[in-house]
Each structure stands twice: as C-alpha cells, then as structure tokens.
Design a protein around this motif. Structure first.
Motif, PDB file in Angstrom:
ATOM      1  N   ARG A  29       0.846  -1.196   0.000  1.00  0.00           N
ATOM      2  CA  ARG A  29       0.000   0.000   0.000  1.00  0.00           C
ATOM      3  C   ARG A  29       0.884   1.250   0.000  1.00  0.00           C
ATOM      4  N   GLN A  30       0.510   2.239  -0.766  1.00  0.00           N
ATOM      5  CA  GLN A  30       1.258   3.493  -0.796  1.00  0.00           C
ATOM      6  C   GLN A  30       1.012   4.257   0.507  1.00  0.00           C
ATOM      7  N   GLN A  31       2.057   4.840   1.055  1.00  0.00           N
ATOM      8  CA  GLN A  31       1.921   5.632   2.277  1.00  0.00           C
ATOM      9  C   GLN A  31       1.078   6.874   1.986  1.00  0.00           C
ATOM     10  N   ILE A  32       0.190   7.233   2.921  1.00  0.00           N
ATOM     11  CA  ILE A  32      -0.619   8.436   2.760  1.00  0.00           C
ATOM     12  C   ILE A  32       0.308   9.650   2.781  1.00  0.00           C
ATOM     13  N   PRO A  43      -3.148  25.504  -6.101  1.00  0.00           N
ATOM     14  CA  PRO A  43      -2.279  25.679  -7.261  1.00  0.00           C
ATOM     15  C   PRO A  43      -2.622  24.721  -8.396  1.00  0.00           C
ATOM     16  N   LEU A  44      -3.323  23.615  -8.076  1.00  0.00           N
ATOM     17  CA  LEU A  44      -3.715  22.689  -9.125  1.00  0.00           C
ATOM     18  C   LEU A  44      -4.829  21.791  -8.631  1.00  0.00           C
ATOM     19  N   TYR A  45      -5.476  21.145  -9.562  1.00  0.00           N
ATOM     20  CA  TYR A  45      -6.525  20.179  -9.259  1.00  0.00           C
ATOM     21  C   TYR A  45      -6.027  18.810  -9.692  1.00  0.00           C
ATOM     22  N   VAL A  46      -6.385  17.771  -8.947  1.00  0.00           N
ATOM     23  CA  VAL A  46      -6.012  16.405  -9.275  1.00  0.00           C
ATOM     24  C   VAL A  46      -7.295  15.621  -9.519  1.00  0.00           C
ATOM     25  N   ILE A  47      -7.317  14.880 -10.595  1.00  0.00           N
ATOM     26  CA  ILE A  47      -8.477  14.056 -10.935  1.00  0.00           C
ATOM     27  C   ILE A  47      -8.014  12.611 -11.045  1.00  0.00           C
ATOM     28  N   PHE A  48      -8.693  11.706 -10.349  1.00  0.00           N
ATOM     29  CA  PHE A  48      -8.418  10.280 -10.463  1.00  0.00           C
ATOM     30  C   PHE A  48      -9.513   9.667 -11.318  1.00  0.00           C
ATOM     31  N   LEU A  49      -9.133   9.019 -12.391  1.00  0.00           N
ATOM     32  CA  LEU A  49     -10.086   8.408 -13.310  1.00  0.00           C
ATOM     33  C   LEU A  49      -9.663   6.966 -13.536  1.00  0.00           C
ATOM     34  N   ALA A  50     -10.425   6.023 -12.998  1.00  0.00           N
ATOM     35  CA  ALA A  50     -10.096   4.607 -13.159  1.00  0.00           C
ATOM     36  C   ALA A  50     -10.391   4.173 -14.593  1.00  0.00           C
ATOM     37  N   LEU A  51      -9.446   3.497 -15.205  1.00  0.00           N
ATOM     38  CA  LEU A  51      -9.602   3.016 -16.575  1.00  0.00           C
ATOM     39  C   LEU A  51      -9.963   1.533 -16.604  1.00  0.00           C
ATOM     40  N   PRO A  60      -9.048   0.552  -1.897  1.00  0.00           N
ATOM     41  CA  PRO A  60      -9.520   1.871  -2.322  1.00  0.00           C
ATOM     42  C   PRO A  60      -8.419   2.920  -2.289  1.00  0.00           C
ATOM     43  N   THR A  61      -8.654   3.999  -2.995  1.00  0.00           N
ATOM     44  CA  THR A  61      -7.828   5.197  -2.847  1.00  0.00           C
ATOM     45  C   THR A  61      -8.407   5.961  -1.666  1.00  0.00           C
ATOM     46  N   LEU A  86      -6.448  10.310  10.492  1.00  0.00           N
ATOM     47  CA  LEU A  86      -6.489   9.133   9.628  1.00  0.00           C
ATOM     48  C   LEU A  86      -7.687   8.261   9.930  1.00  0.00           C
ATOM     49  N   SER A  87      -8.160   8.249  11.180  1.00  0.00           N
ATOM     50  CA  SER A  87      -9.320   7.441  11.537  1.00  0.00           C
ATOM     51  C   SER A  87     -10.592   7.950  10.863  1.00  0.00           C
ATOM     52  N   LYS A  88     -10.581   9.183  10.397  1.00  0.00           N
ATOM     53  CA  LYS A  88     -11.731   9.787   9.730  1.00  0.00           C
ATOM     54  C   LYS A  88     -11.587   9.762   8.215  1.00  0.00           C
ATOM     55  N   ALA A  89     -10.575   9.088   7.719  1.00  0.00           N
ATOM     56  CA  ALA A  89     -10.276   9.085   6.283  1.00  0.00           C
ATOM     57  C   ALA A  89     -11.406   8.471   5.482  1.00  0.00           C
TER      58      ALA A  89
END
Length: 91
Positions: A29-32, A43-51, A60-61, A86-89
């Motif tokens: 798992r990737q570290q938060i 400064p920017l927007y990030v969009i996650f789009l599952a292909l 999950p992400t 993190l418990s409220k993630a």
C-alpha cells in the motif's frame, strides 16, 4: 475532460501533468502523503479516473477530506494528531 478543465481553470490555466499510476497485484500500500505543501489558493486540481473496474480486493484510494485547509494540513503534519485524522479518512 476538456469542458471540466476549462470550467475549473479557464483557458488561461496551465496543464501541469498527465500521468498514469499502475499498481501490480500484491504491491504494498502506498503511504498516505500530501501531493503539495499547503497554499492559500489551490495551485492545481487532481483528478483520479479509473480506466478499469476497481474492486474491494484492489483496495480503495483514500482521501483525507479537508486537508486542503491550513487547519487540517497542520493536523496531518502533527504526529500527535495524525492518527485521529487518519481514523476519519474516506476510503
């Protein structure tokens, strides 16, 4: 995606990065982490789009809602308050 992009950042916005994230089965798992240091204006927007279809088995992400605010980002950076946050993630 162009209409969404133009609505969020207008035609004057800078296209910063287009990337793909690939995770192999069984990967750790990737570290938060935050993508950027806190700034008053986004400064920017990030969009996650599952292909592909995403299953529970894939994991999950996780998003830490509200961490774009200085108050919540300060909590994230404070080791004594991080577990509560993190418990409220979401995820």
């Amino acid at each position: 995606l162009r209409p969404i992009y133009e609505e969020l950042v207008t035609n004057k916005g800078e296209f910063y990065e287009f990337a793909a994230i690939i995770t192999d089965p069984g990967s750790d798992r990737q570290q938060i982490h935050p993508d950027l240091p806190h700034r008053k204006d986004a400064p920017l927007y990030v969009i996650f789009l599952a292909l592909q279809d995403v299953t529970e088995k894939m994991g999950p992400t996780t998003f830490l809602l509200g961490t774009h605010t200085l108050e919540e980002r300060t909590k994230f950076d404070d080791e004594s308050k991080k577990d509560e946050q993190l418990s409220k993630a979401d995820g």
